[in-house]
Scaffold this motif. Sequence first.
Motif, PDB file in Angstrom:
ATOM      1  N   UNK A   1      18.725 -46.692  73.260  1.00  0.00           N
ATOM      2  CA  UNK A   1      18.466 -47.136  74.630  1.00  0.00           C
ATOM      3  C   UNK A   1      19.769 -47.328  75.392  1.00  0.00           C
ATOM      4  N   UNK A   2      20.840 -46.754  74.861  1.00  0.00           N
ATOM      5  CA  UNK A   2      22.152 -46.926  75.496  1.00  0.00           C
ATOM      6  C   UNK A   2      22.764 -45.574  75.830  1.00  0.00           C
ATOM      7  N   UNK A   3      23.964 -45.640  76.395  1.00  0.00           N
ATOM      8  CA  UNK A   3      24.703 -44.422  76.692  1.00  0.00           C
ATOM      9  C   UNK A   3      25.476 -43.956  75.463  1.00  0.00           C
ATOM     10  N   UNK A   4      25.663 -42.659  75.381  1.00  0.00           N
ATOM     11  CA  UNK A   4      26.606 -42.083  74.428  1.00  0.00           C
ATOM     12  C   UNK A   4      27.685 -41.368  75.228  1.00  0.00           C
ATOM     13  N   UNK A   5      28.928 -41.711  74.943  1.00  0.00           N
ATOM     14  CA  UNK A   5      30.062 -41.067  75.609  1.00  0.00           C
ATOM     15  C   UNK A   5      30.686 -40.079  74.634  1.00  0.00           C
ATOM     16  N   UNK A   6      30.601 -38.804  74.969  1.00  0.00           N
ATOM     17  CA  UNK A   6      31.202 -37.766  74.138  1.00  0.00           C
ATOM     18  C   UNK A   6      32.585 -37.436  74.706  1.00  0.00           C
TER      19      UNK A   6
ATOM     20  N   UNK B   1      32.239 -26.777  77.511  1.00  0.00           N
ATOM     21  CA  UNK B   1      33.476 -27.531  77.743  1.00  0.00           C
ATOM     22  C   UNK B   1      34.572 -26.566  78.188  1.00  0.00           C
ATOM     23  N   UNK B   2      35.146 -26.795  79.375  1.00  0.00           N
ATOM     24  CA  UNK B   2      36.154 -25.861  79.874  1.00  0.00           C
ATOM     25  C   UNK B   2      37.528 -26.075  79.242  1.00  0.00           C
ATOM     26  N   UNK B   3      37.792 -27.253  78.715  1.00  0.00           N
ATOM     27  CA  UNK B   3      39.102 -27.566  78.135  1.00  0.00           C
ATOM     28  C   UNK B   3      39.144 -29.034  77.812  1.00  0.00           C
ATOM     29  N   UNK B   4      40.212 -29.447  77.155  1.00  0.00           N
ATOM     30  CA  UNK B   4      40.299 -30.857  76.779  1.00  0.00           C
ATOM     31  C   UNK B   4      41.404 -31.537  77.589  1.00  0.00           C
ATOM     32  N   UNK B   5      41.260 -32.829  77.900  1.00  0.00           N
ATOM     33  CA  UNK B   5      40.116 -33.670  77.558  1.00  0.00           C
ATOM     34  C   UNK B   5      38.940 -33.440  78.513  1.00  0.00           C
ATOM     35  N   UNK B   6      37.748 -33.624  77.989  1.00  0.00           N
ATOM     36  CA  UNK B   6      36.539 -33.461  78.799  1.00  0.00           C
ATOM     37  C   UNK B   6      35.527 -34.481  78.289  1.00  0.00           C
ATOM     38  N   UNK B   7      34.758 -35.037  79.175  1.00  0.00           N
ATOM     39  CA  UNK B   7      33.848 -36.127  78.777  1.00  0.00           C
ATOM     40  C   UNK B   7      32.427 -35.862  79.281  1.00  0.00           C
ATOM     41  N   UNK B   8      31.481 -36.244  78.463  1.00  0.00           N
ATOM     42  CA  UNK B   8      30.068 -36.119  78.844  1.00  0.00           C
ATOM     43  C   UNK B   8      29.391 -37.450  78.546  1.00  0.00           C
ATOM     44  N   UNK B   9      28.658 -37.944  79.497  1.00  0.00           N
ATOM     45  CA  UNK B   9      27.920 -39.192  79.320  1.00  0.00           C
ATOM     46  C   UNK B   9      26.433 -38.868  79.212  1.00  0.00           C
ATOM     47  N   UNK B  10      25.797 -39.370  78.157  1.00  0.00           N
ATOM     48  CA  UNK B  10      24.398 -39.043  77.887  1.00  0.00           C
ATOM     49  C   UNK B  10      23.574 -40.325  77.878  1.00  0.00           C
ATOM     50  N   UNK B  11      22.434 -40.279  78.517  1.00  0.00           N
ATOM     51  CA  UNK B  11      21.507 -41.408  78.494  1.00  0.00           C
ATOM     52  C   UNK B  11      20.625 -41.274  77.250  1.00  0.00           C
TER      53      UNK B  11
END
Lengths: 162, 279
Positions: B98-103, B171-181
């Motif tokens: 029930x939380x976010x995941x930060x990749x 992912x186009x390159x690093x660093x890159x972040x994705x936030x998932x509900x």
Amino acid sequence: MATIGAHGIVARLPEGFEGRIFVRPSSLGSTYPVAQFATFPLPDDIGDFGSGAVNLMGSEDVFATLFEYGPESLGTALFARQGRPETFSPQDFSPIVLRRGLVGQSGTQWFFTEAGRPFSFYAVLGSHVLRDRLVPRVNMLLASLALSPALAAGTAPAPRWN
Amino acid sequence: MVALVVVSTFVVLVLGVLVAGLLRSHADILRSLHELGVGVGDPASAVEGSGRPAAPAPAPAPVSMGPSAASPSLGEAPTVAGVTPAGDARAVAMANSDRFTLLGFLSSGCATCGAFWEALQAPRAMDLPDGTRVVIVTKGPDREVPAEVGARTTGRIPVVMSTDAWVDYQVPGSPFFVLVDGVTGRKVGQGVASTVPQLAELVRRAELDREPGTARRRPDPVSVDGPAREAAADDVLRAAGIHPGDPSLYPRTLDDVFPFGTPTATPPGPANGLPVRTD
């Protein structure tokens, strides 16, 4: 559907499951592969049989661990069963099987030998009352596992220059 | 002669269609790059007077993270599956909390990733919303040296090496972040951030933007130990028709306990040379 594999264990994870297959550092003593699966976020620092994880389960969650024992267990009565159970029924789950008793949960544990390796499969349901709905998820996970014979020591390919 | 004219006209038409297609494809690429903040070919980034495009800005531009109406859902977030630097297998599902995941998609050799490697492995210090799960994803062992990735990991959070995940998340390159509900299993934000505080602020903002009532509540199980566990076991035995004094509670032979026969080894335990086990 994600697939993970390591140490002779492959899992085609059913929808909603995550997992890990690992071997604890040999500095701890004799260690063998452990595979853990869950329908909730699995912390990295939990016990082999789910301590530190089962307390995070919701009522509709499932946790399972496949624990390999050492070769000295082969041929013993405890591991006499050949192959894992094909499916579980709701009657296979009981609150008193839990390694850590948590109100409402239930579990099952089976010992068997497969691919020449002695294993224990332990599963926990988040709610014993909901076992009719949750046991099929455990069965899907169980069916997704493929176990292969362990590599004997010394059979790994030697490093070499390309 | 007429045939030659017809053939020539046809060839010109076909070439025209091809050129139009190429131009459209080029425009799509430029638009995508512009949306990612790279701006290659963007006239606005040309150096005045030189006529040549300017070099890309050293600091990546932040991209908003949030499930607000202005930032519609970015699609399903697939399970991240791969190996750990130690060679173990790991899969992290996205729609199971029930939380976010930060990749955090990082590389071992990326200079700007250094601060994120440290910060993401101490999420409490980042002051992220309660329960935010952080996962670092590098490319797989085919593109990264596991020992170098392992040297940067602390073991506090999952670090998964998976080239497939980089492809899945585009992912186009690093660093890159994705936030998932975790409730919906959908991406609610993605992009780059210049600094750790900026990234943390974007995540906090996404939490604030979250629609109230979307989080599932997981009840906290109550532990049963000692007398309470004994009582619970008694209840189950009684329900199964096993009452105090039942013969099955007092096995006389090992066959009563081991239906497959008498064990030839003592019960499992580290002292018997069996594997170390942590319950």
